[in-house]
Design a protein around this motif. Structure first.
Motif, short mmCIF file in Angstrom:
data_model
loop_
_atom_site.label_atom_id
_atom_site.label_comp_id
_atom_site.label_asym_id
_atom_site.label_seq_id
_atom_site.Cartn_x
_atom_site.Cartn_y
_atom_site.Cartn_z
N GLN A 17 0.86 -1.17 0.00
CA GLN A 17 0.00 0.00 0.00
C GLN A 17 0.90 1.22 0.00
O GLN A 17 1.80 1.33 0.83
CB GLN A 17 -0.91 0.02 1.22
CG GLN A 17 -2.11 -0.90 1.12
CD GLN A 17 -3.11 -0.68 2.23
OE1 GLN A 17 -2.96 0.21 3.04
NE2 GLN A 17 -4.14 -1.50 2.26
N LYS A 41 -3.03 3.67 -2.11
CA LYS A 41 -3.37 2.77 -3.21
C LYS A 41 -2.73 1.40 -2.96
O LYS A 41 -1.71 1.28 -2.30
CB LYS A 41 -2.88 3.33 -4.55
CG LYS A 41 -3.48 4.69 -4.89
CD LYS A 41 -2.88 5.24 -6.17
CE LYS A 41 -3.45 6.61 -6.51
NZ LYS A 41 -2.83 7.18 -7.73
N GLU A 56 -1.48 -1.45 -10.30
CA GLU A 56 -2.43 -0.90 -9.33
C GLU A 56 -3.72 -1.71 -9.35
O GLU A 56 -4.33 -1.89 -10.41
CB GLU A 56 -2.71 0.57 -9.62
CG GLU A 56 -3.57 1.22 -8.56
CD GLU A 56 -3.85 2.68 -8.84
OE1 GLU A 56 -4.73 3.25 -8.18
OE2 GLU A 56 -3.19 3.24 -9.74
N THR A 88 -6.40 -0.91 -7.38
CA THR A 88 -7.55 -0.11 -6.97
C THR A 88 -8.07 0.78 -8.09
O THR A 88 -9.06 1.49 -7.90
CB THR A 88 -7.18 0.77 -5.76
OG1 THR A 88 -5.98 1.50 -6.06
CG2 THR A 88 -6.95 -0.09 -4.54
N THR A 89 -7.41 0.79 -9.23
CA THR A 89 -7.87 1.62 -10.34
C THR A 89 -9.14 1.02 -10.96
O THR A 89 -9.21 -0.18 -11.19
CB THR A 89 -6.79 1.73 -11.42
OG1 THR A 89 -5.62 2.30 -10.84
CG2 THR A 89 -7.26 2.61 -12.57
#
Length: 491
Positions: free
Chosen positions: A250, A254, A277, A279-280
């Motif tokens: 993290q 993110k 990534e 979390t996109t």
């Protein structure tokens, strides 16, 4: 650190910065207040902080650094903690060839320079900065830039012995944190840590282009490699063979999957980190930059009940993103969609996703065989890498399944030649392949720093456009860094 053995007052008088009377008054106040002479002179109004810094620079033969404009190296900042920088009133600003440039409000403070030298194991080269600018810079580079923010490792829990070792290697840990955090802020997809004959270089791949990010001290290279290997669960003792590993972190709020690869070179191991990534949000197919005609044709292809569809293009051209957006478009309750990937870059609701694991024998080919026994309607194979995978995929497309995959070729026509070169029978390709998409990732000019391009590139003259074109380029700014504002879409 060899300095002239003169008192500060004498240096300032010789420089014409203060008078002997002002020095004597400042010395009396110094004995009463117990402060440094320079601080007292500034408090009495006899000297400004900037004038004091310039005077020290001239008399001691040390460089003066204006921290308001000096390009401070964030990796150098992170070599010491914020608490030490504030207590000693110093700021590391650059590293090169085993030497650390240290901005100091009081360059005569041998104790402070010695503490930094022992903590970083680097040769310290003092430079002079005003106390006010130094205080502002410490706040800016440690807090505003998030220099002290540690990366949180999701899949790593070291034993007590390793934790003690990491605490002793604090500069290396902070430097690795800094490299990852800077890469995240710069929107980098890959980080290259490269040992060279001249030293150590770190480069970031941003929007498909490599940019040099920093040059840490060469002697920190073994520590950096060991730190990354520990995080990735790799063998830190093996330095002769390439290794692969991964971990999750993290950073800046993110979540990233980090794939690590090492490669032995004559000057040490090169390390490449790929940042994915998680979390996109996944873009819609309509947001990828297709022309209307191409989008309409492609949507017709992916809605077919069976057939083999390939997305081609070089590494980093967005092929996998196109595949994910395609699955998102056709995903319904009536369809059983299964993927096999390496790695799983996006989590898709309602879709079964399988992660390749060669260590236990779960390859693309083996996984694909098992998927065919799961009654799938649509199959997505992360990449066609060998004949076995290609053959199973083409046979699946012939037996009533829609198969989507990616292939590394430079153009759509090359996909057929590549499959034949792998050993797939031409008649199987003709019967199963229903469409090939060739794509590139186009970078957009940053709207904050764009400026007209005065000279027209020669290639446009060769194309003979029907009318004069107004072209723009990104000058480079704080928003974009290098004049581009991110990928503009698929072409």
């Amino acid at each position: 650190m060899a300095l002239k053995k003169k008192y500060l007052g004498e240096l300032l008088i010789e420089a014409g910065a203060i008078t002997p009377e002002q020095r004597d008054e400042a010395l009396r106040q110094q004995r009463r207040l117990g402060k440094r002479l320079g601080e007292v002179l500034v408090e009495l109004g006899y000297l400004t902080e900037e004038r004091l810094a310039h005077a020290l620079s001239e008399q001691l033969g040390l460089p003066y650094i204006d921290l308001r404009v000096f390009p401070v190296n964030q990796a150098a900042v992170n070599l010491i903690p914020e608490e030490m920088a504030r207590r000693l009133k110093v700021l590391p600003v650059d590293t090169r060839d085993g030497r650390l440039t240290l901005a100091m409000a009081d360059p005569l403070d041998v104790f402070a320079a010695d503490r930094v030298r022992k903590y970083t194991a680097l040769q310290v080269e003092p430079a002079v900065a005003s106390a006010r600018e130094l205080q502002e810079a410490i706040a800016r580079y440690y807090r505003a830039e998030g220099a002290e923010e540690p990366i949180r490792v999701e899949q790593y829990s070291p034993p007590a012995a390793l934790q003690a070792e990491e605490e002793e290697a604090a500069p290396v840990v902070k430097l690795v944190n800094s490299i990852v955090n800077q890469a995240v802020r710069a929107r980098a997809s890959d980080v290259h840590i490269e040992p060279e004959e001249e030293g150590l270089r770190v480069r970031f791949r941003i929007d498909g282009i490599l940019h040099e990010a920093m040059r840490p001290p060469a002697q920190m290279h073994p520590g950096i490699v060991s730190r990354v290997k520990i995080l990735a669960g790799m063998d830190i003792a093996e330095k002769r063979l390439p290794q692969d590993g991964s971990f999750s972190i993290q950073s800046n709020g993110k979540v990233f999957d980090v794939r690590v690869s090492t490669l032995p070179t004559p000057y040490g191991e090169k390390v490449v980190l790929r940042l994915l990534e998680k979390t996109t949000g996944l873009p819609e197919l309509q947001e990828l930059g297709f022309s209307p005609d191409t989008l309409q044709s492609y949507e017709r292809l992916i809605r077919r009940p069976y057939g083999f569809i390939l997305s081609t293009g070089p590494t980093g051209s967005g092929k996998t993103t196109t595949m994910y957006a395609s699955l998102k478009t056709i995903n319904t309750l009536q369809k059983n969609i299964i993927t096999i990937e390496d790695p799983i870059e996006y989590s898709l609701k309602g879709i079964t996703q399988v992660q390749v694991n060669p260590k236990i024998g779960l390859s693309f080919a083996n996984g694909l065989r098992s998927i065919l026994r799961q009654d799938p309607d649509v199959i997505m194979v992360g990449e066609i890498r060998d004949l076995e995978t290609a053959s199973i995929a083409t046979h699946a497309a012939l037996t009533g399944h829609l198969v989507l995959s990616t292939l590394h070729t430079n153009e759509a026509v090359g996909a057929v030649a590549r499959l034949i070169d792998m050993g797939v029978e031409p008649f199987l390709i003709a019967s199963s392949l229903v469409g090939v998409l060739s794509q590139r990732l186009v970078r957009k000019v940053c709207p904050h720093c764009r400026e007209p391009l005065q000279e027209v590139p020669p290639v446009l003259g060769e194309l003979s456009p029907p009318e004069p074109l107004q072209l723009f380029r990104g000058r480079g700014c704080q928003e974009s860094g290098h004049g581009v504002s991110g990928p503009g879409g698929t072409v």
